[in-house]
Motif scaffolding. Structure first.
Motif, PDB file in Angstrom:
ATOM      1  N   ILE A   1     -35.975 -37.785  30.839  1.00  0.00           N
ATOM      2  CA  ILE A   1     -36.520 -36.953  30.904  1.00  0.00           C
ATOM      3  C   ILE A   1     -36.573 -35.943  30.735  1.00  0.00           C
ATOM      4  CG2 ILE A   1     -34.320 -38.349  32.680  1.00  0.00           C
ATOM      5  CD1 ILE A   1     -32.138 -36.791  31.748  1.00  0.00           C
ATOM      6  N   THR A   2     -36.945 -35.600  29.380  1.00  0.00           N
ATOM      7  CA  THR A   2     -37.189 -33.719  28.776  1.00  0.00           C
ATOM      8  C   THR A   2     -37.774 -33.325  29.447  1.00  0.00           C
ATOM      9  OG1 THR A   2     -37.227 -35.034  26.861  1.00  0.00           O
ATOM     10  CG2 THR A   2     -38.345 -32.749  26.632  1.00  0.00           C
ATOM     11  N   GLU A   3     -39.302 -33.724  30.566  1.00  0.00           N
ATOM     12  CA  GLU A   3     -40.523 -32.645  30.897  1.00  0.00           C
ATOM     13  C   GLU A   3     -39.026 -32.779  32.464  1.00  0.00           C
ATOM     14  OE1 GLU A   3     -43.997 -35.058  31.853  1.00  0.00           O
ATOM     15  OE2 GLU A   3     -44.877 -35.188  29.933  1.00  0.00           O
ATOM     16  N   ARG A   4     -38.799 -33.973  32.697  1.00  0.00           N
ATOM     17  CA  ARG A   4     -38.145 -33.133  34.093  1.00  0.00           C
ATOM     18  C   ARG A   4     -36.816 -32.016  33.878  1.00  0.00           C
ATOM     19  NH1 ARG A   4     -33.339 -36.752  36.202  1.00  0.00           N
ATOM     20  NH2 ARG A   4     -32.251 -35.075  35.058  1.00  0.00           N
ATOM     21  N   LYS A   5     -35.977 -32.428  32.740  1.00  0.00           N
ATOM     22  CA  LYS A   5     -35.092 -30.597  32.769  1.00  0.00           C
ATOM     23  C   LYS A   5     -35.913 -30.117  31.724  1.00  0.00           C
ATOM     24  CE  LYS A   5     -31.635 -32.263  32.427  1.00  0.00           C
ATOM     25  NZ  LYS A   5     -30.876 -31.695  33.665  1.00  0.00           N
ATOM     26  N   ASP A   6     -36.665 -29.662  31.366  1.00  0.00           N
ATOM     27  CA  ASP A   6     -37.872 -28.157  30.890  1.00  0.00           C
ATOM     28  C   ASP A   6     -38.121 -27.606  32.316  1.00  0.00           C
ATOM     29  OD1 ASP A   6     -37.653 -28.952  28.387  1.00  0.00           O
ATOM     30  OD2 ASP A   6     -38.785 -29.733  27.773  1.00  0.00           O
ATOM     31  N   ALA A   7     -38.881 -28.877  33.424  1.00  0.00           N
ATOM     32  CA  ALA A   7     -39.129 -28.054  34.695  1.00  0.00           C
ATOM     33  C   ALA A   7     -38.298 -27.233  35.903  1.00  0.00           C
ATOM     34  CB  ALA A   7     -39.385 -29.162  35.465  1.00  0.00           C
ATOM     35  N   GLU A   8     -36.784 -28.228  34.972  1.00  0.00           N
ATOM     36  CA  GLU A   8     -35.578 -27.426  36.088  1.00  0.00           C
ATOM     37  C   GLU A   8     -35.334 -26.398  35.808  1.00  0.00           C
ATOM     38  OE1 GLU A   8     -32.550 -31.189  35.860  1.00  0.00           O
ATOM     39  OE2 GLU A   8     -33.383 -32.000  37.510  1.00  0.00           O
ATOM     40  N   ARG A   9     -35.060 -26.234  34.750  1.00  0.00           N
ATOM     41  CA  ARG A   9     -34.746 -24.716  33.704  1.00  0.00           C
ATOM     42  C   ARG A   9     -35.517 -23.424  33.777  1.00  0.00           C
ATOM     43  NH1 ARG A   9     -32.995 -28.473  29.341  1.00  0.00           N
ATOM     44  NH2 ARG A   9     -35.197 -28.855  28.642  1.00  0.00           N
ATOM     45  N   ALA A  10     -37.542 -24.065  33.899  1.00  0.00           N
ATOM     46  CA  ALA A  10     -38.371 -23.198  33.969  1.00  0.00           C
ATOM     47  C   ALA A  10     -37.580 -22.786  35.986  1.00  0.00           C
ATOM     48  CB  ALA A  10     -39.647 -23.774  34.123  1.00  0.00           C
TER      49      ALA A  10
ATOM     50  N   HIS B   1     -34.793 -22.550  37.379  1.00  0.00           N
ATOM     51  CA  HIS B   1     -33.930 -22.063  37.470  1.00  0.00           C
ATOM     52  C   HIS B   1     -33.853 -20.644  36.674  1.00  0.00           C
ATOM     53  CE1 HIS B   1     -29.910 -21.734  37.080  1.00  0.00           C
ATOM     54  NE2 HIS B   1     -29.786 -20.559  36.267  1.00  0.00           N
ATOM     55  N   ARG B   2     -34.797 -20.424  35.987  1.00  0.00           N
ATOM     56  CA  ARG B   2     -35.407 -19.117  35.561  1.00  0.00           C
ATOM     57  C   ARG B   2     -35.791 -18.492  36.803  1.00  0.00           C
ATOM     58  NH1 ARG B   2     -36.372 -22.086  30.843  1.00  0.00           N
ATOM     59  NH2 ARG B   2     -38.592 -21.872  30.725  1.00  0.00           N
ATOM     60  N   LEU B   3     -36.508 -18.600  37.288  1.00  0.00           N
ATOM     61  CA  LEU B   3     -37.637 -18.332  37.837  1.00  0.00           C
ATOM     62  C   LEU B   3     -36.137 -17.982  39.415  1.00  0.00           C
ATOM     63  CD1 LEU B   3     -39.929 -17.609  39.621  1.00  0.00           C
ATOM     64  CD2 LEU B   3     -40.344 -19.946  40.404  1.00  0.00           C
ATOM     65  N   ASN B   4     -35.655 -18.570  39.653  1.00  0.00           N
ATOM     66  CA  ASN B   4     -34.904 -18.725  41.079  1.00  0.00           C
ATOM     67  C   ASN B   4     -33.915 -17.212  40.334  1.00  0.00           C
ATOM     68  OD1 ASN B   4     -35.793 -19.942  42.555  1.00  0.00           O
ATOM     69  ND2 ASN B   4     -34.214 -21.916  41.976  1.00  0.00           N
ATOM     70  N   ARG B   5     -33.671 -16.607  38.969  1.00  0.00           N
ATOM     71  CA  ARG B   5     -32.591 -16.011  38.774  1.00  0.00           C
ATOM     72  C   ARG B   5     -33.815 -14.678  38.716  1.00  0.00           C
ATOM     73  NH1 ARG B   5     -30.842 -18.586  34.462  1.00  0.00           N
ATOM     74  NH2 ARG B   5     -32.119 -17.614  32.731  1.00  0.00           N
ATOM     75  N   GLU B   6     -35.111 -14.610  38.041  1.00  0.00           N
ATOM     76  CA  GLU B   6     -36.022 -13.507  38.193  1.00  0.00           C
ATOM     77  C   GLU B   6     -35.551 -12.990  39.144  1.00  0.00           C
ATOM     78  OE1 GLU B   6     -39.005 -14.969  36.130  1.00  0.00           O
ATOM     79  OE2 GLU B   6     -38.426 -15.050  33.885  1.00  0.00           O
ATOM     80  N   LEU B   7     -36.170 -13.201  40.165  1.00  0.00           N
ATOM     81  CA  LEU B   7     -36.735 -13.627  42.059  1.00  0.00           C
ATOM     82  C   LEU B   7     -35.254 -12.586  42.797  1.00  0.00           C
ATOM     83  CD1 LEU B   7     -38.337 -16.297  43.290  1.00  0.00           C
ATOM     84  CD2 LEU B   7     -39.827 -14.373  42.510  1.00  0.00           C
ATOM     85  N   GLN B   8     -34.191 -13.262  42.194  1.00  0.00           N
ATOM     86  CA  GLN B   8     -32.968 -12.696  42.203  1.00  0.00           C
ATOM     87  C   GLN B   8     -32.628 -11.338  41.681  1.00  0.00           C
ATOM     88  OE1 GLN B   8     -30.034 -15.915  41.107  1.00  0.00           O
ATOM     89  NE2 GLN B   8     -30.718 -17.274  43.175  1.00  0.00           N
TER      90      GLN B   8
END
Length: 260
Positions: free
Chosen positions: A242-251, A253-260
Motif C-alpha cells: 500500500i506504499t503508493e496509496r499511503k504516499d498519496a494520502e500523505r501528499a 494531507h500536506r496539500l490540505n495543510r498548505e491550503l488551510q
C-alpha cells in the motif's frame, strides 16, 4: 443427469461386472457405466467416455491390471483407479497403491466397494480443490506465505517473490523477522502470540523490508492454520503493498495543510 457418476469397468467376466454394478446401485450410488476387457477398448473409452472413476479387475485376457493402471496414470492421472480382484495378494495390492491406485477391494468382500468408491472420489475432489487453490495462491499479486508458530517461513508464493524480492529457496526456513526492521521484531512476536492463540488479524498496516533494502508499507492479514484435529500448527499471511496509496494520502494531507 449432468451430475451422474460415470464409471469405467475393466472386467472380462459379465457376472462379476453385474455383481459390482448391483452392489453400487444397492448402496444408492447413481451412475452410468461402460464395461470393457481389452487394452484397445480401454484406451478408446478413456478418451471418449471420460469416466469419473475406473474399477478394474487385475487379471484380464489380453493385459494385466498394472498395465491398465499405468495407462490410466499417463492419460487421466486425476481419475481415481480402484482394483476389484479375487486373487490380489497383500504384496501386489501395496504395489498398486504405490503406483497410483486409489484403493483395492476383494471380490469376496464387495460390501467394501461402495465405501471405497466414495472415498476415492472424495479424495480426488480434495486433490483437485487443493491444486486449484494452489494455482490461485501462486498467481495472486498479493504476497501469500505461511510460517510456523515459531515464525519460520514455510511457503512463499509468486506475489511474495515480486513484492519482497526473495525467491522461495532463499527465504523458506528463515525467520519472518527477516522482513522487518530490528525494532519490528516485537511486532512479529506480538502477531505470533495473537494468531497462535486462535485469533485473526485483519488489514493491519505496517512496514516491511525488501531484499534490496527498500522499506515498503503493507496491509497484512493473518489467520491461524489448523490441522485435521483443529490444532493450530501454523500461520497464513496475506500482505498487500500500500506504499503508493499511503504516499498519496500523505501528499493530500500536506496539500490540505498548505491550503488551510
Amino acid at each position: 443427469m449432468a451430475d451422474e457418476l460415470k464409471i469405467l469397468m475393466l472386467e472380462d467376466d459379465p457376472a462379476d461386472a453385474e455383481l459390482a454394478v448391483q452392489t453400487l446401485r444397492n448402496a444408492g450410488i447413481d451412475f452410468s457405466f461402460r464395461c470393457v476387457d481389452t487394452r484397445n477398448a480401454f484406451i478408446t473409452v478413456l478418451d471418449e467416455y471420460r469416466p469419473d472413476i475406473i474399477l478394474a479387475d487385475y487379471n484380464l485376457p489380453s493385459f494385466d491390471g498394472l498395465t491398465a493402471l499405468d495407462i490410466s496414470m499417463d492419460r487421466v492421472p486425476d481419475v481415481p483407479f480402484v482394483f476389484i480382484s479375487g486373487t490380489m495378494g497383500e504384496e501386489l495390492a501395496i504395489e498398486t497403491l504405490h503406483r497410483g491406485a486409489a484403493d483395492y477391494v476383494l471380490k469376496n468382500h464387495l460390501a467394501k466397494l461402495a465405501p471405497a468408491v466414495t472415498r476415492a472420489l472424495q479424495e480426488a475432489a480434495e486433490r483437485s480443490l487443493r491444486r486449484k487453490l494452489a494455482a490461485i495462491v501462486e498467481s495472486s499479486e498479493d504476497a501469500i506465505y505461511g510460517y510456523t508458530l515459531a515464525g519460520n517461513i514455510t511457503t512463499w508464493n509468486g506475489g511474495a517473490r515480486k513484492m519482497y524480492g526473495y525467491r522461495a529457496d532463499e527465504i523458506v526456513g528463515k525467520s519472518v523477522s527477516i522482513l522487518t526492521e530490528p525494532e519490528g521484531e516485537q511486532e512479529i512476536a506480538e502477531l505470533l502470540s495473537v494468531v497462535g492463540s486462535g485469533r485473526s488479524v485483519v488489514h493491519r498496516e505496517t512496514s516491511r523490508r525488501c531484499k534490496d533494502g527498500r522499506l515498503i508499507e503493507v496491509s497484512v492479514s493473518l489467520s491461524p492454520i489448523r490441522d485435521a484435529s483443529g490444532a493450530i500448527n501454523g500461520i497464513s499471511s496475506i500482505a498487500r503493498d500500500i506504499t503508493e496509496r499511503k504516499d498519496a494520502e500523505r501528499a493530500l494531507h500536506r496539500l490540505n495543510r498548505e491550503l488551510q
